[in-house]
Design a protein around this motif. Structure first.
Motif, PDB file in Angstrom:
ATOM      1  N   ASN A   6      -1.978  -9.263  22.103  1.00 47.00           N
ATOM      2  CA  ASN A   6      -3.114  -8.502  21.585  1.00 47.00           C
ATOM      3  C   ASN A   6      -3.432  -8.931  20.152  1.00 47.00           C
ATOM      4  N   PRO A   7      -3.840 -10.179  19.961  1.00 49.09           N
ATOM      5  CA  PRO A   7      -4.022 -10.715  18.608  1.00 49.09           C
ATOM      6  C   PRO A   7      -5.095  -9.998  17.783  1.00 49.09           C
ATOM      7  N   ASP A   8      -6.182  -9.548  18.428  1.00 47.59           N
ATOM      8  CA  ASP A   8      -7.237  -8.859  17.685  1.00 47.59           C
ATOM      9  C   ASP A   8      -6.747  -7.514  17.147  1.00 47.59           C
ATOM     10  N   LEU A   9      -6.001  -6.804  17.975  1.00 48.03           N
ATOM     11  CA  LEU A   9      -5.456  -5.522  17.540  1.00 48.03           C
ATOM     12  C   LEU A   9      -4.415  -5.729  16.438  1.00 48.03           C
ATOM     13  N   TYR A  10      -3.616  -6.754  16.582  1.00 46.06           N
ATOM     14  CA  TYR A  10      -2.621  -7.084  15.564  1.00 46.06           C
ATOM     15  C   TYR A  10      -3.302  -7.338  14.210  1.00 46.06           C
ATOM     16  N   ARG A  11      -4.386  -8.063  14.248  1.00 44.61           N
ATOM     17  CA  ARG A  11      -5.128  -8.349  13.013  1.00 44.61           C
ATOM     18  C   ARG A  11      -5.603  -7.050  12.357  1.00 44.61           C
ATOM     19  N   ARG A  12      -6.055  -6.096  13.146  1.00 40.85           N
ATOM     20  CA  ARG A  12      -6.532  -4.830  12.590  1.00 40.85           C
ATOM     21  C   ARG A  12      -5.402  -4.063  11.914  1.00 40.85           C
ATOM     22  N   TYR A  13      -4.208  -4.088  12.497  1.00 42.55           N
ATOM     23  CA  TYR A  13      -3.057  -3.425  11.880  1.00 42.55           C
ATOM     24  C   TYR A  13      -2.710  -4.097  10.547  1.00 42.55           C
ATOM     25  N   VAL A  14      -2.676  -5.424  10.547  1.00 45.84           N
ATOM     26  CA  VAL A  14      -2.334  -6.168   9.333  1.00 45.84           C
ATOM     27  C   VAL A  14      -3.349  -5.886   8.229  1.00 45.84           C
ATOM     28  N   GLU A  15      -4.619  -5.898   8.592  1.00 47.31           N
ATOM     29  CA  GLU A  15      -5.664  -5.660   7.606  1.00 47.31           C
ATOM     30  C   GLU A  15      -5.648  -4.219   7.102  1.00 47.31           C
ATOM     31  N   LEU A  16      -5.305  -3.273   7.980  1.00 50.44           N
ATOM     32  CA  LEU A  16      -5.244  -1.866   7.559  1.00 50.44           C
ATOM     33  C   LEU A  16      -4.089  -1.645   6.587  1.00 50.44           C
ATOM     34  N   GLU A  17      -2.961  -2.324   6.821  1.00 51.44           N
ATOM     35  CA  GLU A  17      -1.851  -2.246   5.864  1.00 51.44           C
ATOM     36  C   GLU A  17      -2.333  -2.628   4.467  1.00 51.44           C
ATOM     37  N   LYS A  18      -3.044  -3.725   4.376  1.00 51.48           N
ATOM     38  CA  LYS A  18      -3.524  -4.220   3.086  1.00 51.48           C
ATOM     39  C   LYS A  18      -4.550  -3.272   2.482  1.00 51.48           C
ATOM     40  N   GLN A  19      -5.376  -2.697   3.334  1.00 52.78           N
ATOM     41  CA  GLN A  19      -6.433  -1.798   2.860  1.00 52.78           C
ATOM     42  C   GLN A  19      -5.869  -0.526   2.229  1.00 52.78           C
ATOM     43  N   ILE A  20      -4.861   0.074   2.876  1.00 54.45           N
ATOM     44  CA  ILE A  20      -4.341   1.350   2.368  1.00 54.45           C
ATOM     45  C   ILE A  20      -3.157   1.172   1.425  1.00 54.45           C
ATOM     46  N   GLY A  21      -2.623  -0.052   1.347  1.00 53.79           N
ATOM     47  CA  GLY A  21      -1.498  -0.301   0.440  1.00 53.79           C
ATOM     48  C   GLY A  21      -0.205   0.353   0.869  1.00 53.79           C
ATOM     49  N   HIS A  22      -0.038   0.504   2.169  1.00 49.51           N
ATOM     50  CA  HIS A  22       1.185   1.117   2.708  1.00 49.51           C
ATOM     51  C   HIS A  22       1.598   0.345   3.950  1.00 49.51           C
ATOM     52  N   THR A  23       2.892   0.041   4.080  1.00 52.92           N
ATOM     53  CA  THR A  23       3.362  -0.751   5.213  1.00 52.92           C
ATOM     54  C   THR A  23       3.994   0.122   6.287  1.00 52.92           C
ATOM     55  N   MET A  24       3.998  -0.385   7.506  1.00 55.32           N
ATOM     56  CA  MET A  24       4.601   0.331   8.620  1.00 55.32           C
ATOM     57  C   MET A  24       6.116   0.356   8.523  1.00 55.32           C
ATOM     58  N   PHE A  25       6.693  -0.684   7.940  1.00 55.97           N
ATOM     59  CA  PHE A  25       8.144  -0.843   7.962  1.00 55.97           C
ATOM     60  C   PHE A  25       8.722  -1.079   6.568  1.00 55.97           C
ATOM     61  N   MET A  26      10.025  -0.863   6.486  1.00 54.83           N
ATOM     62  CA  MET A  26      10.772  -1.102   5.255  1.00 54.83           C
ATOM     63  C   MET A  26      11.935  -2.038   5.576  1.00 54.83           C
ATOM     64  N   LYS A  27      12.290  -2.868   4.621  1.00 59.13           N
ATOM     65  CA  LYS A  27      13.498  -3.684   4.738  1.00 59.13           C
ATOM     66  C   LYS A  27      14.477  -3.135   3.717  1.00 59.13           C
ATOM     67  N   GLY A  28      15.387  -2.305   4.215  1.00 55.66           N
ATOM     68  CA  GLY A  28      16.208  -1.522   3.303  1.00 55.66           C
ATOM     69  C   GLY A  28      15.317  -0.467   2.673  1.00 55.66           C
ATOM     70  N   LYS A  29      15.177  -0.505   1.368  1.00 51.63           N
ATOM     71  CA  LYS A  29      14.291   0.426   0.670  1.00 51.63           C
ATOM     72  C   LYS A  29      13.026  -0.265   0.162  1.00 51.63           C
ATOM     73  N   VAL A  30      12.840  -1.509   0.600  1.00 55.89           N
ATOM     74  CA  VAL A  30      11.703  -2.302   0.123  1.00 55.89           C
ATOM     75  C   VAL A  30      10.638  -2.399   1.221  1.00 55.89           C
ATOM     76  N   PRO A  31       9.374  -2.075   0.909  1.00 53.65           N
ATOM     77  CA  PRO A  31       8.309  -2.216   1.904  1.00 53.65           C
ATOM     78  C   PRO A  31       8.194  -3.664   2.381  1.00 53.65           C
ATOM     79  N   ILE A  32       7.978  -3.841   3.673  1.00 60.35           N
ATOM     80  CA  ILE A  32       7.800  -5.185   4.237  1.00 60.35           C
ATOM     81  C   ILE A  32       6.540  -5.178   5.085  1.00 60.35           C
TER      82      ILE A  32
END
Length: 251
Positions: A214-240
């Motif tokens: 689902n590459p188009d949907l994936y792109r929307r998730y990636v772009e939304l992360e950048k838009q809101i400045g918040h990531t879905m996941f953390m690596k330890g205590k660091v946003p990834i």
């Protein structure tokens, strides 16, 4: 399937059993069990439609095997819209996606359906298993739902039941095969779970598979992360970023 005495009593009482069906393997095997033991007029299948963020073809897959009344419910908001408005992704501790997009619409349907039937007793059947997580292993397989039950001017008694609580993953797939059915196609490609395509609880393998399919949907998730400045996941205590977490960059 050996039924608990409480379930046998509720069947005799005329309770309506509502099977929440996501299209995933656990929902599928739960339904194959329920249709063997619950009287036809007392079993209803409900799917909470997540729209664009759920795997394409899920609803058709459910319809392929369901022989009981099948109802699709949908929230008046979308997942990505909800994330954008809140400025944050859901987390394991705060799963607004589950409460607002799944549980809320399902219980609204149950309340309305009971009223139309003139019925007062419901069993909410959920395909959760103990081996999935430590938290789920602590769940009660059968409990009275005090939040959805009322005993005043309106009478409504609701129980939550986990019919496949003790099954292993291998047993789930085995019972699906024994029923003459096939699980949703994504499992054959290595998916471990089937919920949102990019579920916060999904493994890296599931997320990577989702991005490839689902590459188009994936792109929307990636772009939304950048838009809101918040990531879905953390690596330890660091946003990834999702791109770094999954290992697939969008061009």
């Amino acid at each position: 399937m050996n039924l608990p005495e409480e379930i046998t009593d509720l069947i005799e009482l005329g309770a309506i059993f509502y099977c929440s069906h996501s299209g995933g393997k656990d929902s599928q095997v739960m339904y194959t069990r329920l249709r063997q033991v619950i009287p036809e007029k007392q079993l209803v299948v409900i799917h909470a439609n997540l729209g664009e963020v759920e795997w394409p073809g899920v609803i058709d897959h459910i319809r392929r095997y369901v022989i009981h009344p099948f109802h699709i419910v949908k929230a008046n908001k979308t997942f990505l819209g909800m994330v954008e408005a809140r400025g944050m992704w859901p987390s394991a501790a705060y799963r607004q996606c589950t409460s607002d997009l799944k549980r809320g619409p399902i219980f609204k349907y149950i309340r309305n359906d009971l009223k139309e039937r003139g019925a007062t007793v419901a069993v909410n059947c959920i395909g959760l298993r103990a081996v999935e997580s430590v938290a789920r292993a602590k769940r009660e397989p059968f409990r009275y739902n005090t939040q959805e039950s009322v005993n005043g001017r309106v009478i409504r008694h609701v129980w939550d039941w986990l019919p496949i609580f003790d099954l292993s993953t291998a047993e789930v797939f085995q019972e699906i095969r024994e029923a003459g059915e096939e699980p949703f196609w994504a499992y054959a490609d290595g998916n471990e779970r089937l919920s949102c395509v990019f579920c916060i609880m999904g493994s890296v393998n599931d997320l990577r598979h989702g991005a490839i399919c689902n590459p188009d949907l994936y792109r929307r998730y990636v772009e939304l992360e950048k838009q809101i400045g918040h990531t879905m996941f953390m690596k330890g205590k660091v946003p990834i970023s999702l791109e770094d977490h999954v290992g697939i960059k969008i061009s």
